[in-house]
Design an enzyme around this catalytic site. Structure first.
Site, PDB file in Angstrom:
ATOM      1  N   MET A   1       0.849  -1.195   0.000  1.00 43.82           N
ATOM      2  CA  MET A   1       0.000   0.000   0.000  1.00 43.82           C
ATOM      3  C   MET A   1       0.888   1.250   0.000  1.00 43.82           C
ATOM      4  SD  MET A   1      -3.562   0.473   1.872  1.00 43.82           S
ATOM      5  CE  MET A   1      -3.290   0.742   3.589  1.00 43.82           C
ATOM      6  N   CYS A   2       1.465   1.618   1.092  1.00 41.34           N
ATOM      7  CA  CYS A   2       2.349   2.774   1.251  1.00 41.34           C
ATOM      8  C   CYS A   2       1.584   4.098   1.224  1.00 41.34           C
ATOM      9  CB  CYS A   2       3.458   2.855   0.206  1.00 41.34           C
ATOM     10  SG  CYS A   2       4.527   1.422   0.178  1.00 41.34           S
ATOM     11  N   GLY A   3       2.149   5.048   1.937  1.00 39.31           N
ATOM     12  CA  GLY A   3       1.592   6.397   1.918  1.00 39.31           C
ATOM     13  C   GLY A   3       2.683   7.376   1.552  1.00 39.31           C
TER      14      GLY A   3
ATOM     15  N   ARG B   1      -1.187   3.461   6.379  1.00 34.15           N
ATOM     16  CA  ARG B   1      -0.930   3.016   4.999  1.00 34.15           C
ATOM     17  C   ARG B   1       0.440   2.355   4.890  1.00 34.15           C
ATOM     18  NH1 ARG B   1      -4.265   4.662   0.872  1.00 34.15           N
ATOM     19  NH2 ARG B   1      -2.692   3.979  -0.593  1.00 34.15           N
TER      20      ARG B   1
ATOM     21  N   THR C   1       5.621   6.494   3.976  1.00 31.52           N
ATOM     22  CA  THR C   1       5.406   5.432   4.963  1.00 31.52           C
ATOM     23  C   THR C   1       5.274   4.140   4.179  1.00 31.52           C
ATOM     24  OG1 THR C   1       2.991   5.598   4.942  1.00 31.52           O
ATOM     25  CG2 THR C   1       4.169   7.020   6.490  1.00 31.52           C
TER      26      THR C   1
END
Lengths: 298, 227
Positions: free
Chosen positions: A1-3, A32, A148
């Site tokens: 996912m990652c933010g 995230r 993130t």
């Protein structure tokens, strides 16, 4: 996912608050990407010096590093230690000697970032903890980006954390995955761009470094990446004076931007922007696919 | 009238209370304060109640909605009213991508703009967007009506099966197998009714209709060389 998050200030009076604003945005993006985090901040700098952000890649202490560098270069140095990272200002003509010294005497030490104004920090851990450990909220600057990470294809390591920097004052955060990064990496290596990991996002950073080295502007470099990078991605990129955003042609990953007279902000989700000053009246929009959005400091 | 402040009550608690409502509940009007972009607010409602949300919501707000009316005084994140079955969802601000995705029924009204993939794979929902919609909207749409008072982005109605796409402004480009259609009286009546229900005060005469050219339905022998 990652933010991913990014913040580019237009109003100088906000500069002392850059870190605080960026830290708030990064903290909201914890869910995230809870594995690791990183950020780059463009703060003060002097034309005659280069700031190197250093960290030990195998967990060794960097406590004595400043003294070792001073001894090797025969100079007094300005350095700030933040948790596992040391930011040290070196006279520009001593950068090469510093790198040579490090590779011989401290091969464990990595140059995470280099440039006149950029400082770059990344660590494994919950992003809000990582931001606290490095004291992000007290940093000032003109712009910054953050990431993130929720690792999906490679291990949770500091090396795999974003941002990636492959050129002076250049950094990139990425949400997505590239499918032709191995082929592009071979091209970059042939072209003399230094790539250190197997990570696809570092290839994207290296690609932009390569194009800008050959004279492209940040905007032009991103436009040509639309032809050469395959996969899905949202990039947020910083240079010494610039800030840019690009989504892939089908806009696979979420992205939202806000602009006021004071700033341009990017977040993977609106939540990341919700705490910014004046967000209630900001122009909020989702960047179009395959469209480069770029800002330059005047 | 129950008033729920999400800065005090956990979101799960709000959603459980809404799920627990019987069909004949007397608590028919709820107010939700401080949503602050939280995901999945008022998801899965199946009682005929009205929930008014005061602020911006995150992903999937009012997803799977059945019979309820959900009103958001703010912007909505990805997938608002996703797979909605019936009822009404009204967003007073803008909506992020995939608004009304796979919706099977009911009415989704967005006063502002909707981003990419609005009405993707819609299966019977009616969507009225008073602003503009982003690229790749109504991708693989199967049934229902999408009404856009503003403009549409690239590749409108790509690989559309059925569904009516009414656009008042410009269309940047049409996707594969989507074409402009003549507007029949029946189409015009459907449009008029939707504009009225969405309180959109514009003339039904100003819209163009786009729909499926129905060339992707079946294997076509002339295309054999392409396989």
């Amino acid at each position: 996912m990652c933010g991913i998050v990014g913040l580019f200030l237009k109003d100088k009076s906000l500069e002392p608050k850059l870190g605080e604003m960026l830290s708030g945005m990064l903290t909201v993006m914890c869910d995230r990407g809870p594995d690791s985090a990183g950020f780059a901040v463009y703060g003060a700098g002097q034309g005659t010096e280069v700031k190197l952000t250093l960290r030990s890649s195998d967990g060794q202490s960097i406590d004595g590093l400043k003294a070792d560098l001073e001894k090797a270069l025969g100079l007094k140095l300005n350095a700030t230690q933040r948790d596992t990272h040391l930011v040290v200002a070196i006279p520009s003509d001593k950068e090469e000697a510093t790198r040579v010294f490090l590779s011989k005497a401290r091969p464990d030490v990595k140059v995470v970032g280099a440039g006149q104004r950029m400082e770059l920090f990344k660590e494994v851990g919950l992003p809000s903890d990582v931001a606290d450990r490095f004291g992000l909220s007290a940093m000032s600057g003109t712009h910054g980006i953050g990431h993130t990470r929720m690792a999906t294809e490679s291990a949770v390591t500091t090396n795999g954390a974003h941002p990636f920097s492959t050129g002076a004052d250049q950094c990139l955060v990425h949400n997505g995955s590239l499918s032709n990064h191995n082929a592009v990496r071979r091209t970059l290596v042939r072209e003399g761009v230094s790539i250190e990991t197997e990570n696809d996002s570092e290839v994207a950073a290296g690609y932009l470094t390569w194009k800008m080295r050959d004279g492209a502007s940040l905007k032009q470099a991103l436009e040509s990446s639309l032809d050469d990078l395959d996969g899905f991605y949202t990039f947020v990129v910083g240079t010494e004076t610039g800030f840019a955003v690009l989504r892939d042609p089908i806009a696979c990953k979420p992205a939202v931007m806000a602009e006021t007279d004071g700033y341009v902000a990017f977040g993977s989700e609106y939540r990341a922007l919700a705490g910014l000053p004046g967000i209630e009246t900001a122009r909020v929009w989702e960047p179009e696919p395959a469209t480069v959005y770029a800002w330059e400091r005047q | 009238m129950p008033v729920v402040d999400l800065s005090e009550m956990p979101l799960r608690e709000l959603n459980s209370q809404l799920h627990a409502l019987p069909q004949d509940t007397n608590e028919t009007h709820w107010q939700v304060k401080n949503p602050e972009g939280r995901h999945a607010v008022a998801v899965g409602l199946d009682a005929p109640v009205t929930v008014e949300i005061d602020g911006h919501v995150g992903y999937y707000c009012a997803g799977m909605n059945k019979t309820a009316t959900v009103i958001v005084a703010g912007n909505a994140g990805v997938g608002v009213a996703e797979n909605m079955m019936s009822g009404t969802v009204h967003i007073k601000g803008d909506a992020s991508q995939s608004a009304g995705a796979t919706g099977q029924g009911g009415l989704l009204v967005i006063d502002g703009n909707a981003s990419a993939r609005c009405g993707i794979s819609m299966k019977g929902i009616d969507i009225v967007v008073k602003g503009s919609i982003g690229p790749m909207s109504a991708f693989m749409a199967q049934a229902g009506n999408l009404v856009v008072l503003g403009d549409a982005g690239e590749a409108l109605g790509d690989s559309i099966y059925e569904a009516r796409l009414f656009v008042r402004g410009s269309v940047k480009s049409l996707g594969a197998d989507c074409e402009e259609k003549p507007v029949t009286d029946e189409d015009r009546n459907v449009l008029r009714d939707l504009l009225k229900r969405a309180s959109a005060d514009v003339s039904a005469e100003d819209f163009k209709l786009y729909g499926s050219a129905r060339r992707l339905y079946h294997f076509h022998v002339d295309n054999a060389g392409a396989y």
